[in-house]
Scaffold this active site. Structure first.
Site, short mmCIF file in Angstrom:
data_model
loop_
_atom_site.label_atom_id
_atom_site.label_comp_id
_atom_site.label_asym_id
_atom_site.label_seq_id
_atom_site.Cartn_x
_atom_site.Cartn_y
_atom_site.Cartn_z
N ARG A 116 -103.79 -13.53 22.88
CA ARG A 116 -104.09 -12.45 23.82
C ARG A 116 -103.02 -11.37 23.81
O ARG A 116 -103.33 -10.18 23.85
CB ARG A 116 -104.28 -13.03 25.23
CG ARG A 116 -104.56 -12.01 26.33
CD ARG A 116 -105.54 -10.92 25.94
NE ARG A 116 -106.76 -11.44 25.31
CZ ARG A 116 -107.57 -10.69 24.59
NH1 ARG A 116 -107.28 -9.42 24.34
NH2 ARG A 116 -108.65 -11.21 24.06
N LYS A 151 -96.07 11.50 28.80
CA LYS A 151 -97.00 10.76 29.66
C LYS A 151 -97.39 9.45 28.98
O LYS A 151 -98.53 9.24 28.58
CB LYS A 151 -98.22 11.62 29.98
CG LYS A 151 -97.86 12.86 30.79
CD LYS A 151 -99.06 13.75 31.03
CE LYS A 151 -98.66 15.00 31.81
NZ LYS A 151 -99.82 15.91 32.01
N LYS A 183 -89.43 24.51 32.93
CA LYS A 183 -90.71 24.67 33.62
C LYS A 183 -90.50 25.46 34.91
O LYS A 183 -89.38 25.89 35.22
CB LYS A 183 -91.32 23.29 33.89
CG LYS A 183 -91.45 22.44 32.62
CD LYS A 183 -92.25 21.18 32.84
CE LYS A 183 -93.72 21.47 32.88
NZ LYS A 183 -94.54 20.22 32.89
N GLU A 212 -91.83 27.11 29.38
CA GLU A 212 -93.23 27.14 29.79
C GLU A 212 -93.58 28.52 30.35
O GLU A 212 -92.84 29.07 31.17
CB GLU A 212 -93.46 26.08 30.86
CG GLU A 212 -94.89 26.04 31.40
CD GLU A 212 -95.02 25.08 32.57
OE1 GLU A 212 -95.59 24.00 32.37
OE2 GLU A 212 -94.52 25.42 33.66
N ASP A 233 -99.16 27.39 29.12
CA ASP A 233 -99.78 26.38 29.97
C ASP A 233 -101.06 26.88 30.62
O ASP A 233 -101.09 27.93 31.26
CB ASP A 233 -98.79 25.97 31.06
CG ASP A 233 -99.29 24.81 31.91
OD1 ASP A 233 -100.02 23.95 31.37
OD2 ASP A 233 -98.97 24.77 33.11
#
Length: 301
Positions: A116, A151, A183, A212, A233
């Site tokens: 597993r 992320k 940012k 950004e 963005d």
């Protein structure tokens, strides 16, 4: 290319990260005593068998090098003998349903203890690679490369970013330490784009800096401040096209270049249209935070 240069090769497998993951996962699955209560009660210690790791659906393989550390970890934790292993398909290879990825032979208890956890990791990493390949295919023939982001699943970053490379994508940055990204909150805290850029360049002169921007005017302000890596963005295609043209014209007048990335709300159905604006990169957080797994299984003879 302004992207993370730490182990950029698709063939590089982060073995150290894999071993750390295996250690944690084995304790989680087998407990502190290394015990599989079902297998230890129903399967003789000397029973052996051959198992095949098989793809149940199409995809792209990633993570095959982790099978050996899983088998070794089970053997070390339980005092048994690790099964023999033959890996038949290399990472980055497209899979079809029924493909045999690897063959194991040895004590059945060891094989089932490893099953597993081995499949969980392979399925997850292959899911990331498969998702990335769809983006890479959508951008084929353009100047644009798909990038990952930060992320990632905590503790799995090196492995998930490896899977992105196996799928034909590129790693942008490994963390907060290797590429600076200015940012909106940094701009507010520093007192402006120019102030933020100057502070980073003074403190970390050798680190790549990305800024950004959300408009053409902000892009030109960032270029004036010294930035040569822009992240556009959540721009529409028309705004992005205008921003790319203005930025490239601005740097061309000075005999320089600029790298431009698009991010925010991008989907596969618009990937080619966004790439046609002339951007260099497209960053997609979903490569690592939303990729569905690939169904893989272990079949015993």
């Amino acid at each position: 290319m302004i992207a993370s240069e730490k182990d950029p090769s698709t063939s590089y497998f982060p073995l150290g990260a894999a071993r750390r993951l295996v250690g944690t996962a084995l304790t989680e699955d087998l407990g502190p005593d290394g015990l599989d209560v079902t297998s230890s009660a129903t399967i003789p210690a000397d029973q052996t068998a051959t198992g095949h790791v098989v793809a149940r659906e199409p995809g792209v393989l990633a993570g095959a090098p982790i099978i050996a550390p899983v088998l070794d970890g089970v053997a070390s934790m339980t005092g048994g003998t690790p099964p023999s292993l033959e890996v038949r398909i290399a990472d980055g290879t497209r899979l079809e349903a029924g493909d045999v990825i690897a063959v194991l032979h040895g004590p059945v208890r060891q094989v089932l203890m490893a099953e597993r956890m081995m499949l969980n990791i392979l399925s997850r990493l292959s899911g990331v690679a498969s998702h990335t390949r769809r983006w890479a295919d959508a951008l084929a023939g353009t100047r644009c490369t798909v990038l990952d982001t930060r992320k990632t699943t905590p503790g799995l970053r090196e492995l998930e970013k490896y899977a992105v490379r196996a799928g034909g994508g590129t790693n942008k940055r490994m963390g907060l330490f290797d590429v600076a990204m200015v940012k909106d909150n940094h701009v507010v805290a520093a007192g402006g784009v120019a102030a933020a850029y100057a502070a980073i360049r003074t403190r970390h002169p050798d680190v790549a800096i990305e800024v950004e921007v959300e408009s053409t005017q902000q892009a030109l302000e960032a270029l004036e401040a010294g930035a040569r890596f822009l992240m556009c963005d959540n721009m529409s295609i028309d705004l992005l096209r205008a921003t790319v043209a203005a930025a490239r014209s601005w740097v061309a007048e000075r005999g320089e270049g600029v790298e431009i990335e698009a991010t925010g709300g991008l989907t596969l159905d618009v990937a080619a249209a966004y790439a046609a604006t002339g951007i260099d990169y497209m960053s997609v957080g979903g490569l690592t935070h939303s990729s569905p797994i690939i169904d893989l299984a272990l079949d015993l003879d």
